[in-house]
Write an enzyme that holds these catalytic residues in place. Structure first.
Site, PDB file in Angstrom:
ATOM      1  CB  CYS A 271      -0.925   0.015   1.204  1.00  0.00           C
ATOM      2  SG  CYS A 271      -1.830  -1.507   1.379  1.00  0.00           S
TER       3      CYS A 271
ATOM      4  CG  ASN B 179      -6.597  -1.286   1.451  1.00  0.00           C
ATOM      5  OD1 ASN B 179      -5.887  -0.897   0.524  1.00  0.00           O
ATOM      6  ND2 ASN B 179      -6.101  -1.707   2.602  1.00  0.00           N
TER       7      ASN B 179
ATOM      8  CG  HIS C 118      -3.332   3.146   2.155  1.00  0.00           C
ATOM      9  ND1 HIS C 118      -3.862   2.752   0.944  1.00  0.00           N
ATOM     10  CD2 HIS C 118      -3.354   2.035   2.963  1.00  0.00           C
ATOM     11  CE1 HIS C 118      -4.189   1.471   1.024  1.00  0.00           C
ATOM     12  NE2 HIS C 118      -3.893   1.015   2.231  1.00  0.00           N
TER      13      HIS C 118
HETATM   14  O1  UT7 Z   1      -3.712  -1.630   3.522  1.00  0.00           O
HETATM   15  C1  UT7 Z   1      -3.058  -2.322   4.510  1.00  0.00           C
HETATM   16  C2  UT7 Z   1      -3.365  -1.737   5.784  1.00  0.00           C
HETATM   17  N1  UT7 Z   1      -4.479  -2.455   6.394  1.00  0.00           N
HETATM   18  C3  UT7 Z   1      -5.091  -1.881   7.391  1.00  0.00           C
HETATM   19  O2  UT7 Z   1      -4.789  -0.766   7.707  1.00  0.00           O
HETATM   20  C4  UT7 Z   1      -6.114  -2.664   8.127  1.00  0.00           C
HETATM   21  C5  UT7 Z   1      -6.033  -2.312   9.587  1.00  0.00           C
HETATM   22  N2  UT7 Z   1      -7.038  -3.016  10.384  1.00  0.00           N
HETATM   23  C6  UT7 Z   1      -8.330  -2.695  10.330  1.00  0.00           C
HETATM   24  O3  UT7 Z   1      -8.741  -1.837   9.584  1.00  0.00           O
HETATM   25  C7  UT7 Z   1      -9.269  -3.375  11.312  1.00  0.00           C
HETATM   26  O4  UT7 Z   1      -8.510  -4.097  12.249  1.00  0.00           O
HETATM   27  C8  UT7 Z   1     -10.277  -4.327  10.624  1.00  0.00           C
HETATM   28  C9  UT7 Z   1     -11.302  -3.524   9.833  1.00  0.00           C
HETATM   29  C10 UT7 Z   1      -9.565  -5.298   9.702  1.00  0.00           C
HETATM   30  C11 UT7 Z   1     -11.024  -5.130  11.679  1.00  0.00           C
HETATM   31  O5  UT7 Z   1     -11.672  -4.256  12.587  1.00  0.00           O
HETATM   32  P1  UT7 Z   1     -11.564  -4.503  14.160  1.00  0.00           P
HETATM   33  O6  UT7 Z   1     -12.381  -3.489  14.804  1.00  0.00           O
HETATM   34  O7  UT7 Z   1     -10.095  -4.553  14.485  1.00  0.00           O
HETATM   35  O8  UT7 Z   1     -12.266  -5.908  14.313  1.00  0.00           O
HETATM   36  P2  UT7 Z   1     -11.667  -7.274  14.872  1.00  0.00           P
HETATM   37  O9  UT7 Z   1     -10.752  -7.885  13.875  1.00  0.00           O
HETATM   38  O10 UT7 Z   1     -11.137  -7.017  16.238  1.00  0.00           O
HETATM   39  O11 UT7 Z   1     -12.973  -8.152  14.978  1.00  0.00           O
HETATM   40  C12 UT7 Z   1     -14.016  -7.817  15.872  1.00  0.00           C
HETATM   41  C13 UT7 Z   1     -15.140  -8.807  15.693  1.00  0.00           C
HETATM   42  C14 UT7 Z   1     -14.683 -10.260  15.714  1.00  0.00           C
HETATM   43  O12 UT7 Z   1     -15.682 -11.030  16.370  1.00  0.00           O
HETATM   44  P3  UT7 Z   1     -15.475 -11.514  17.874  1.00  0.00           P
HETATM   45  O13 UT7 Z   1     -14.207 -12.348  17.846  1.00  0.00           O
HETATM   46  O14 UT7 Z   1     -15.295 -10.245  18.686  1.00  0.00           O
HETATM   47  O15 UT7 Z   1     -16.702 -12.270  18.165  1.00  0.00           O
HETATM   48  C15 UT7 Z   1     -14.654 -10.646  14.262  1.00  0.00           C
HETATM   49  O16 UT7 Z   1     -14.857 -12.022  14.048  1.00  0.00           O
HETATM   50  O17 UT7 Z   1     -15.765  -8.617  14.415  1.00  0.00           O
HETATM   51  C16 UT7 Z   1     -15.816  -9.871  13.724  1.00  0.00           C
HETATM   52  N3  UT7 Z   1     -15.709  -9.598  12.297  1.00  0.00           N
HETATM   53  C17 UT7 Z   1     -16.770  -9.380  11.499  1.00  0.00           C
HETATM   54  N4  UT7 Z   1     -18.086  -9.346  11.751  1.00  0.00           N
HETATM   55  C18 UT7 Z   1     -18.919  -9.085  10.729  1.00  0.00           C
HETATM   56  C19 UT7 Z   1     -14.577  -9.516  11.548  1.00  0.00           C
HETATM   57  N5  UT7 Z   1     -14.900  -9.242  10.272  1.00  0.00           N
HETATM   58  C20 UT7 Z   1     -16.251  -9.162  10.220  1.00  0.00           C
HETATM   59  C21 UT7 Z   1     -17.160  -8.895   9.184  1.00  0.00           C
HETATM   60  N6  UT7 Z   1     -18.483  -8.854   9.480  1.00  0.00           N
HETATM   61  N7  UT7 Z   1     -16.760  -8.660   7.923  1.00  0.00           N
END
Ligand code: UT7
Length: 325
Positions: free
Chosen positions: A112, A282, A252
């Site tokens: 990225c 993204n 980004h």
């Molecule tokens: O370009 C490269 C750079 N990339 C980035 O900058 C990405 C950086 N990271 C992020 O943007 C965020 O960490 C994400 C958007 C990927 C994830 O958001 P988060 O708030 O960190 O969520 P999480 O991974 O902590 O997941 C929270 C919950 C989980 O459920 P439990 O374990 O709390 O029950 C996940 O299983 O949300 C669940 N979850 C979803 N639920 C519905 C994860 N993805 C989804 C989804 N729909 N698509």
């Protein structure tokens, strides 16, 4: 010291739109979760064009609006992690497609941050008179490497391409640049490619990597929020500039919450940040040049305006540039 200036931009995004609602039909997710956690509403998906095709379209648009001829281009840098060929490079394919017969052309992989790394190389080559007119392209067809069964990642990415034409100039243009890599954290965002394969390979030694994107979202989020702040502060201080003098920050586009965090931490109003993650998700190396072209096309950038572009991503890599338009 020879200056370099962005004289034209272009972008291209595939016409097929995949909405959050569409994705919720094949993985367990919903529009509310995706919008509230990422800001993404829809993304573009390539259905009949590959990475070099969309990169070529963005490059042609930049070339057309520059007033230069293809023969005037002497450098093409193509930033991508999703090229359809190992060789020839995407940059050489673009060279052929646009007829830039006088160019040196090569690809770079900085995920990225690729557009910022590419701009840095182009600026450096211009400053030592190895190039005069450089096309820097960021293009990705991430839909090829997304695991469409993994809701943690498949909702995040999209396809698209952007390009900028950087030319040697007497006027100020690129004021300061900063790039850095953190290889030791590389396994927080991975996608495997070809594993060891030859008649002598020891089968028991070979661990083939998954060739889909795998990401530790929370780890990358933490990295992104500190990298974005560090990179912005560095180009501001190296450019002897203040944040108040900067008209726009073009980050980004990975997650609305990362941009919101940076806005609060740096005490810069959110409306100074250009945000289009809602429309494209993204798009990795393409996200910054896509945004730059949208702004340029909408006459948001006037001569003399100072803007910062800032990126972070796989590698891990990050970087920024302070630019006078
Ligand atoms: O370009 C490269 C750079 N990339 C980035 O900058 C990405 C950086 N990271 C992020 O943007 C965020 O960490 C994400 C958007 C990927 C994830 O958001 P988060 O708030 O960190 O969520 P999480 O991974 O902590 O997941 C929270 C919950 C989980 O459920 P439990 O374990 O709390 O029950 C996940 O299983 O949300 C669940 N979850 C979803 N639920 C519905 C994860 N993805 C989804 C989804 N729909 N698509």
């Amino acid at each position: 010291m020879i200056n370099s200036k962005i004289i034209a931009t272009g972008n291209y995004t595939p016409s097929f739109i995949l909405t959050n609602e569409d994705i919720s039909k094949f993985v367990d997710t919903n529009d509310e979760w995706i919008v509230s956690r990422t800001g993404i509403k829809e993304r573009r998906i390539a259905t009949d064009e590959d990475t070099s095709d969309i990169g070529t379209k963005a490059a042609l648009e930049a070339l057309k609006s520059s007033g230069l001829e293809a023969e005037d281009i002497d450098l093409i840098i193509f930033a991508s992690i999703t090229g359809e060929m190992l060789t020839p490079s995407m940059a050489c394919i673009v060279q052929k497609n646009i007829g830039a017969i006088n160019a040196t052309a090569f690809d770079i992989n900085a995920a990225c941050s690729g557009f910022i790394y590419g701009l840095t190389i182009a600026h450096s080559l211009i400053s030592i008179k190895q190039a005069k007119n450089a096309l820097v392209i960021g293009a990705e067809v991430l839909s090829k490497i997304v695991n469409w069964e993994d809701r943690n990642t498949c909702v995040l990415f999209g396809d698209g391409a952007g390009a900028a034409l950087l030319s040697a100039s007497e006027e100020k243009g690129i004021i300061s640049l900063y790039t850095k890599s953190v290889g030791e954290k590389g396994d927080s965002l991975e996608c495997g490619a070809l594993s060891l394969r030859n008649p002598f390979a020891k089968k028991e030694e070979i661990q083939s990597k998954d060739n889909h994107v795998i990401m530790d979202g929370r780890e990358v989020f933490k990295f992104a929020t500190s990298a974005i702040i560090e990179a912005i502060e560095k180009v501001i201080s190296d450019g002897n500039c203040s944040l108040e003098e900067v008209k726009y920050i073009i980050p980004h586009q990975a997650n609305y919450r990362i941009i919101d965090f940076a806005s609060r931490k740096l005490n810069i109003p959110l409306n100074k940040f250009y945000i289009n993650v809602d429309k494209y998700g993204n798009t990795s190396a393409a996200s910054i040049p896509i945004a730059l072209h949208e702004m340029n096309n909408n006459a948001m950038l006037q001569k003399g305006d100072k803007v910062i572009i800032v990126g972070f991503g796989g590698g891990l890599t990050y970087g920024a540039a302070l630019i006078e338009w």
